[in-house]
Design a protein around this motif. Sequence first.
Motif, PDB file in Angstrom:
ATOM      1  N   LYS A  81       0.832  -1.207   0.000  1.00 16.99           N
ATOM      2  CA  LYS A  81       0.000   0.000   0.000  1.00 16.99           C
ATOM      3  C   LYS A  81       0.868   1.259   0.000  1.00 16.99           C
ATOM      4  N   ILE A  82       1.970   1.235   0.769  1.00 12.83           N
ATOM      5  CA  ILE A  82       2.877   2.395   0.812  1.00 12.83           C
ATOM      6  C   ILE A  82       3.490   2.634  -0.567  1.00 12.83           C
ATOM      7  N   ILE A  83       3.947   1.565  -1.203  1.00 10.02           N
ATOM      8  CA  ILE A  83       4.542   1.698  -2.537  1.00 10.02           C
ATOM      9  C   ILE A  83       3.499   2.149  -3.547  1.00 10.02           C
ATOM     10  N   GLN A  84       2.277   1.623  -3.410  1.00  8.97           N
ATOM     11  CA  GLN A  84       1.208   2.004  -4.330  1.00  8.97           C
ATOM     12  C   GLN A  84       0.894   3.486  -4.219  1.00  8.97           C
ATOM     13  N   SER A  85       0.873   4.019  -2.989  1.00  7.44           N
ATOM     14  CA  SER A  85       0.593   5.452  -2.814  1.00  7.44           C
ATOM     15  C   SER A  85       1.749   6.310  -3.307  1.00  7.44           C
ATOM     16  N   PHE A  86       2.941   5.717  -3.328  1.00  2.00           N
ATOM     17  CA  PHE A  86       4.117   6.470  -3.770  1.00  2.00           C
ATOM     18  C   PHE A  86       4.169   6.590  -5.286  1.00  2.00           C
ATOM     19  N   LEU A  87       3.779   5.521  -5.982  1.00  2.00           N
ATOM     20  CA  LEU A  87       3.807   5.555  -7.439  1.00  2.00           C
ATOM     21  C   LEU A  87       2.786   6.540  -7.964  1.00  2.00           C
TER      22      LEU A  87
END
Length: 324
Positions: A237-243
């Motif tokens: 989820k953290i990576i998804q929000s970062f992309l």
Amino acid sequence: LSQREISDLIYKHPINELRTEVENYLALKSQTWVRVDNLDKGWPGSGVTKGDVVLISCLLEALEKIARSFRQRRYDEFYSVVFLRGDVYENLIDTASDRGKVNPVSVDWSDPGALKELLRKRFVYSDFDERLDMDHIWEQIAPHQIDNKNSLEFVIEQSLYRPRARGDLVYVCKSIAVNRRHQKILEEDLREAARRFSIQLIDNVGLELRDINPQYENLLYQFIDREPTLNRSTIRKIIQSFLKDGKLNEQEEHILYLLLWFGFLGIENETGGTKFIFDVDYNMNMLRALSLRRGTSARFVVHTAFRSGLAISEPVSNPQIRLL
């Protein structure tokens, strides 16, 4: 420049005469070493480009050609070394098609004893008794423990086993103690130094991530005010929000790889301990294997060196309940 223009620039000079003069001079020497360092100082702030990778590959090839040229003239004592950051080599050079032509030697540090000895030599150079080991030198300038942990091991751990970072952290400790008029470094000085250094470390790793991909410079800030231990679903989820596109794609695994490689994240093993990149001698295959074995139950731990700079609270142990 075109290939013809480059050739004109090279061969308009008396190359053969220059080569002969250099060879005649080196014949008087027992060995010749060419060391190339600080290549990253000239890289653009937007990150390392494919052109930069090609230039490094060409540099390596040129040095090998020079060595072959000397060997043909029976001068075998020509050596060359090109220093590159480990992350740049692993993520860029190592993926090049001609990687087999390079013989890499890792100079990453993971042995606390070797780091202590390196630090001891720095202190001996500053007029400490050379007969003392590092533990006895450290006792003269700092407390033995901080939060029930050996303070010297604390400094080494907070510097992510990086020799230069360790020296920087010791300097910050000393500066804080001097500014506070303390006769030696106190526990409170160590804590404040670790807090300041955590912010500096986040910035430094961000710049190194930018060299890999300009979009990743602020990646670590996605973990502000998070828990120190995160499951795989939360990491996704953290990576998804970062992309920027909000979608998980092939970048997800690469981003997780980088977070592990830089020592920001470690993987919790079956016994409850945590393995970071420097615990496995910078062998990413071991961390990958551990991550795959844990599968969806894998838990990732943010290294303590980054926590205070990102306002990540330390885990609180469960209080024991007494029945009266």
